[in-house]
Design a protein around this motif. Structure first.
Motif, PDB file in Angstrom:
ATOM      1  N   GLN A 190      -5.408 -14.077   4.895  1.00 31.63           N
ATOM      2  CA  GLN A 190      -4.013 -13.672   4.808  1.00 31.63           C
ATOM      3  C   GLN A 190      -3.895 -12.173   4.516  1.00 31.63           C
ATOM      4  O   GLN A 190      -4.768 -11.590   3.877  1.00 31.63           O
ATOM      5  N   PRO A 191      -2.807 -11.528   4.978  1.00 33.00           N
ATOM      6  CA  PRO A 191      -2.595 -10.116   4.629  1.00 33.00           C
ATOM      7  C   PRO A 191      -2.443  -9.965   3.122  1.00 33.00           C
ATOM      8  O   PRO A 191      -1.887 -10.840   2.449  1.00 33.00           O
ATOM      9  N   THR A 192      -2.924  -8.838   2.577  1.00 34.95           N
ATOM     10  CA  THR A 192      -2.866  -8.637   1.135  1.00 34.95           C
ATOM     11  C   THR A 192      -2.821  -7.149   0.826  1.00 34.95           C
ATOM     12  O   THR A 192      -2.656  -6.311   1.713  1.00 34.95           O
ATOM     13  N   THR A 193      -2.965  -6.820  -0.448  1.00 35.13           N
ATOM     14  CA  THR A 193      -3.038  -5.442  -0.929  1.00 35.13           C
ATOM     15  C   THR A 193      -4.472  -5.140  -1.320  1.00 35.13           C
ATOM     16  O   THR A 193      -5.117  -5.951  -1.986  1.00 35.13           O
ATOM     17  N   GLY A 194      -4.971  -3.982  -0.923  1.00 35.62           N
ATOM     18  CA  GLY A 194      -6.339  -3.606  -1.249  1.00 35.62           C
ATOM     19  C   GLY A 194      -6.418  -2.275  -1.968  1.00 35.62           C
ATOM     20  O   GLY A 194      -5.475  -1.481  -1.966  1.00 35.62           O
ATOM     21  N   GLN A 195      -7.557  -2.067  -2.596  1.00 40.04           N
ATOM     22  CA  GLN A 195      -7.864  -0.815  -3.284  1.00 40.04           C
ATOM     23  C   GLN A 195      -8.862  -0.039  -2.428  1.00 40.04           C
ATOM     24  O   GLN A 195      -9.889  -0.584  -2.025  1.00 40.04           O
ATOM     25  N   PHE A 196      -8.564   1.256  -2.156  1.00 41.57           N
ATOM     26  CA  PHE A 196      -9.381   2.041  -1.233  1.00 41.57           C
ATOM     27  C   PHE A 196      -9.715   3.408  -1.824  1.00 41.57           C
ATOM     28  O   PHE A 196      -8.861   4.050  -2.441  1.00 41.57           O
ATOM     29  N   ILE A 197     -10.958   3.837  -1.600  1.00 38.03           N
ATOM     30  CA  ILE A 197     -11.373   5.210  -1.888  1.00 38.03           C
ATOM     31  C   ILE A 197     -11.923   5.791  -0.583  1.00 38.03           C
ATOM     32  O   ILE A 197     -12.882   5.253  -0.013  1.00 38.03           O
ATOM     33  N   PHE A 198     -11.298   6.859  -0.118  1.00 35.63           N
ATOM     34  CA  PHE A 198     -11.732   7.538   1.114  1.00 35.63           C
ATOM     35  C   PHE A 198     -12.430   8.842   0.735  1.00 35.63           C
ATOM     36  O   PHE A 198     -11.827   9.699   0.078  1.00 35.63           O
ATOM     37  N   ARG A 199     -13.678   9.006   1.166  1.00 34.03           N
ATOM     38  CA  ARG A 199     -14.429  10.244   0.927  1.00 34.03           C
ATOM     39  C   ARG A 199     -14.942  10.791   2.249  1.00 34.03           C
ATOM     40  O   ARG A 199     -15.463  10.027   3.081  1.00 34.03           O
ATOM     41  N   ASP A 200     -14.807  12.105   2.438  1.00 36.65           N
ATOM     42  CA  ASP A 200     -15.323  12.715   3.662  1.00 36.65           C
ATOM     43  C   ASP A 200     -16.813  13.007   3.515  1.00 36.65           C
ATOM     44  O   ASP A 200     -17.442  12.659   2.502  1.00 36.65           O
ATOM     45  N   ALA A 201     -17.390  13.661   4.517  1.00 35.46           N
ATOM     46  CA  ALA A 201     -18.826  13.914   4.519  1.00 35.46           C
ATOM     47  C   ALA A 201     -19.271  14.810   3.368  1.00 35.46           C
ATOM     48  O   ALA A 201     -20.448  14.808   2.987  1.00 35.46           O
ATOM     49  N   PHE A 258      -2.393  10.588  -9.443  1.00 31.79           N
ATOM     50  CA  PHE A 258      -3.272  11.758  -9.329  1.00 31.79           C
ATOM     51  C   PHE A 258      -4.513  11.638 -10.199  1.00 31.79           C
ATOM     52  O   PHE A 258      -5.488  12.368 -10.008  1.00 31.79           O
ATOM     53  N   PHE A 259      -4.543  10.727 -11.165  1.00 26.76           N
ATOM     54  CA  PHE A 259      -5.722  10.568 -12.022  1.00 26.76           C
ATOM     55  C   PHE A 259      -6.657   9.472 -11.510  1.00 26.76           C
ATOM     56  O   PHE A 259      -7.585   9.081 -12.201  1.00 26.76           O
ATOM     57  N   HIS A 260      -6.423   8.988 -10.308  1.00 26.00           N
ATOM     58  CA  HIS A 260      -7.286   7.994  -9.678  1.00 26.00           C
ATOM     59  C   HIS A 260      -8.002   8.571  -8.466  1.00 26.00           C
ATOM     60  O   HIS A 260      -7.476   9.458  -7.790  1.00 26.00           O
ATOM     61  N   ASP A 261      -9.196   8.052  -8.172  1.00 25.68           N
ATOM     62  CA  ASP A 261      -9.799   8.266  -6.861  1.00 25.68           C
ATOM     63  C   ASP A 261      -9.203   7.296  -5.842  1.00 25.68           C
ATOM     64  O   ASP A 261      -9.031   7.635  -4.676  1.00 25.68           O
ATOM     65  N   GLN A 262      -8.902   6.083  -6.256  1.00 26.87           N
ATOM     66  CA  GLN A 262      -8.451   5.039  -5.340  1.00 26.87           C
ATOM     67  C   GLN A 262      -6.957   5.124  -5.090  1.00 26.87           C
ATOM     68  O   GLN A 262      -6.195   5.688  -5.880  1.00 26.87           O
ATOM     69  N   ILE A 263      -6.574   4.552  -3.971  1.00 30.65           N
ATOM     70  CA  ILE A 263      -5.174   4.285  -3.660  1.00 30.65           C
ATOM     71  C   ILE A 263      -5.048   2.798  -3.355  1.00 30.65           C
ATOM     72  O   ILE A 263      -6.043   2.109  -3.124  1.00 30.65           O
ATOM     73  N   TYR A 264      -3.817   2.296  -3.383  1.00 33.09           N
ATOM     74  CA  TYR A 264      -3.564   0.888  -3.084  1.00 33.09           C
ATOM     75  C   TYR A 264      -2.619   0.819  -1.889  1.00 33.09           C
ATOM     76  O   TYR A 264      -1.609   1.512  -1.852  1.00 33.09           O
ATOM     77  N   ARG A 265      -2.962  -0.033  -0.925  1.00 31.26           N
ATOM     78  CA  ARG A 265      -2.140  -0.179   0.262  1.00 31.26           C
ATOM     79  C   ARG A 265      -1.975  -1.652   0.619  1.00 31.26           C
ATOM     80  O   ARG A 265      -2.931  -2.426   0.608  1.00 31.26           O
ATOM     81  N   ASP A 266      -0.723  -2.009   0.943  1.00 28.51           N
ATOM     82  CA  ASP A 266      -0.450  -3.314   1.528  1.00 28.51           C
ATOM     83  C   ASP A 266      -0.895  -3.299   2.986  1.00 28.51           C
ATOM     84  O   ASP A 266      -0.940  -2.235   3.636  1.00 28.51           O
ATOM     85  N   SER A 267      -1.203  -4.462   3.511  1.00 34.04           N
ATOM     86  CA  SER A 267      -1.555  -4.554   4.918  1.00 34.04           C
ATOM     87  C   SER A 267      -0.397  -4.054   5.776  1.00 34.04           C
ATOM     88  O   SER A 267       0.761  -4.431   5.566  1.00 34.04           O
ATOM     89  N   GLY A 268      -0.694  -3.162   6.711  1.00 33.36           N
ATOM     90  CA  GLY A 268       0.317  -2.573   7.580  1.00 33.36           C
ATOM     91  C   GLY A 268       0.791  -1.213   7.126  1.00 33.36           C
ATOM     92  O   GLY A 268       1.484  -0.519   7.890  1.00 33.36           O
ATOM     93  N   GLU A 269       0.447  -0.799   5.907  1.00 31.65           N
ATOM     94  CA  GLU A 269       0.826   0.525   5.434  1.00 31.65           C
ATOM     95  C   GLU A 269      -0.191   1.567   5.905  1.00 31.65           C
ATOM     96  O   GLU A 269      -1.244   1.240   6.451  1.00 31.65           O
ATOM     97  N   THR A 270       0.139   2.834   5.690  1.00 32.07           N
ATOM     98  CA  THR A 270      -0.651   3.907   6.268  1.00 32.07           C
ATOM     99  C   THR A 270      -1.212   4.846   5.211  1.00 32.07           C
ATOM    100  O   THR A 270      -0.749   4.873   4.062  1.00 32.07           O
ATOM    101  N   VAL A 271      -2.204   5.621   5.619  1.00 31.09           N
ATOM    102  CA  VAL A 271      -2.738   6.727   4.843  1.00 31.09           C
ATOM    103  C   VAL A 271      -2.943   7.890   5.810  1.00 31.09           C
ATOM    104  O   VAL A 271      -3.309   7.686   6.976  1.00 31.09           O
ATOM    105  N   LEU A 272      -2.671   9.112   5.359  1.00 24.92           N
ATOM    106  CA  LEU A 272      -2.849  10.306   6.191  1.00 24.92           C
ATOM    107  C   LEU A 272      -4.232  10.881   5.974  1.00 24.92           C
ATOM    108  O   LEU A 272      -4.600  11.214   4.841  1.00 24.92           O
TER     109      LEU A 272
END
Length: 361
Positions: free
Chosen positions: A32-43, A60-74
């Motif tokens: 099922q679609p849900t909310t996840g915790q994500f950390i994006f790091r470049d090279a 701003f004090f976290h490395d992670q962000i939280y996104r619901d399924s279908g949401e975006t990150v730039l």
């Protein structure tokens, strides 16, 4: 454009390219679609979105962000190492993705549990988190709104999150108190606004977590300075309206003076912090439902509890983070798991907390 030695001015010209809008499809272990915790790091190991440019619901004090399924990150085009999870009942997974040089992109992430305790009748709760103060900013807004808090509760798969309004931004944040579970709650993730008595006249007696209140203003008060200067009447008032109440971050000020971590320690404690200072008085009056654990050194918070148990007290113990004050890494790092006979229900959860049908981790 001018002599550097004279004006110390230099034009720096650059082209700023648009980011790629990456849609995240987040799929739970059950499909099922849900909310996840994500950390994006470049090279180069840099975290995206940049922490210095974040606004709620991204902290701003976290490395992670939280996104619901279908949401975006730039994200800029390139290769990223992604770490993703959803709280301590899930495995921490990693994957490399490539974001193309295009206006949009989509990435799918399938979460994986290692256990689902709700299926066994155990539901998790953190009875002490905040939407303002400590690591949260107090400007340009006074903390964050319920939608931001709910995102983090869902993103850590916390079944019950108690958002406690306290001294910082009290008069703004208390507008979110309704005396019931918040409308943003889901069947599996409940959020309720209540009160921490911190930044009040009774601070020297220990901070209090007041849960399941129907009224958040102490009788006859208009300002926090009008509240009682000790904790017994506050605990009684919470009980009278059907609340469940106890001491927060119990170990502060209760470390044995000899530095010994024996349990129980026979060395006196200084009683000079914001922990369960007045607990030795209020349990005798049967006014305290629990003391809190998990966010102060265990020998300190357990010592006073063990002594009281040896004297016949049956006060319970419950897990909390005091997010984002003592712990600001994540909501629910310390939590209680309460045994419920039926579906998730806030009143049932707090009843089991008071009854001691729970464990702390």
């Amino acid at each position: 454009s001018q002599d550097l030695g004279f004006r110390n001015e230099l034009n720096v010209l650059f082209h700023c390219k648009p980011a790629v809008r990456v849609t995240l499809e987040v799929i739970d272990d059950d499909g099922q679609p849900t909310t996840g915790q994500f950390i994006f790091r470049d090279a180069n190991g840099r975290v995206y979105p940049a922490r210095t440019r974040r606004l709620a619901p991204d902290f701003f004090f976290h490395d992670q962000i939280y996104r619901d399924s279908g949401e975006t990150v730039l994200l800029p085009p390139g290769t990223f190492q992604v770490t993703y999870s959803r709280g301590p009942e899930y495995r921490i997974l990693q994957r490399q993705i490539t974001v193309p040089n295009a206006p949009t992109n989509q990435q799918t992430f399938r979460l994986k549990r290692w256990i689902k305790l709700a299926d066994k009748g155990w539901f998790s709760g953190d009875h002490h988190v905040h939407a303002a103060g400590c690591s949260h900013y107090e400007a340009p807004t006074q903390g964050v709104d319920p939608a931001a808090m709910m995102r983090h509760i869902r993103g850590e798969d916390l079944n019950v999150g108690c958002v406690l309004t306290w001294g910082p931004c009290w008069y703004f944040q208390k507008d979110f108190f309704e005396g019931k579970v918040h409308a943003l709650s889901t069947p599996n993730n409940l959020m309720r606004y209540d009160v921490e008595v911190s930044g009040f006249p009774s601070d020297h007696c220990g901070h209090l977590c007041l849960l399941r209140l129907s009224e958040d203003d102490y009788p006859g008060t208009k300002r926090v300075e009008d509240w009682p200067s000790w904790t017994l009447p506050i605990l009684r008032w919470a009980r009278e309206q059907g609340g469940v109440a106890g001491y927060a971050h119990s170990g502060w000020g209760l470390e044995p003076v000899d530095g010994n971590d024996d349990l129980p320690s026979l060395a006196a404690a200084p009683f000079d912090g914001s922990g369960a200072n007045e607990y030795i008085v209020t349990w005798v009056h049967d006014a305290c439902d629990f003391i809190s654990a998990g966010d102060t050194p265990a020998p300190w918070e357990l010592n006073i509890w063990y002594h009281a148990l040896n004297c016949g007290a049956r006060t319970r113990i419950a897990g909390e983070t005091d997010f984002p004050c003592i712990f600001d890494e994540r909501i629910g790092m310390a939590r209680s798991y309460a045994r419920l006979d039926g579906a998730l229900d806030f009143d049932d959860f707090t009843d089991q907390l008071r009854a001691g049908r729970l464990y702390v981790g």
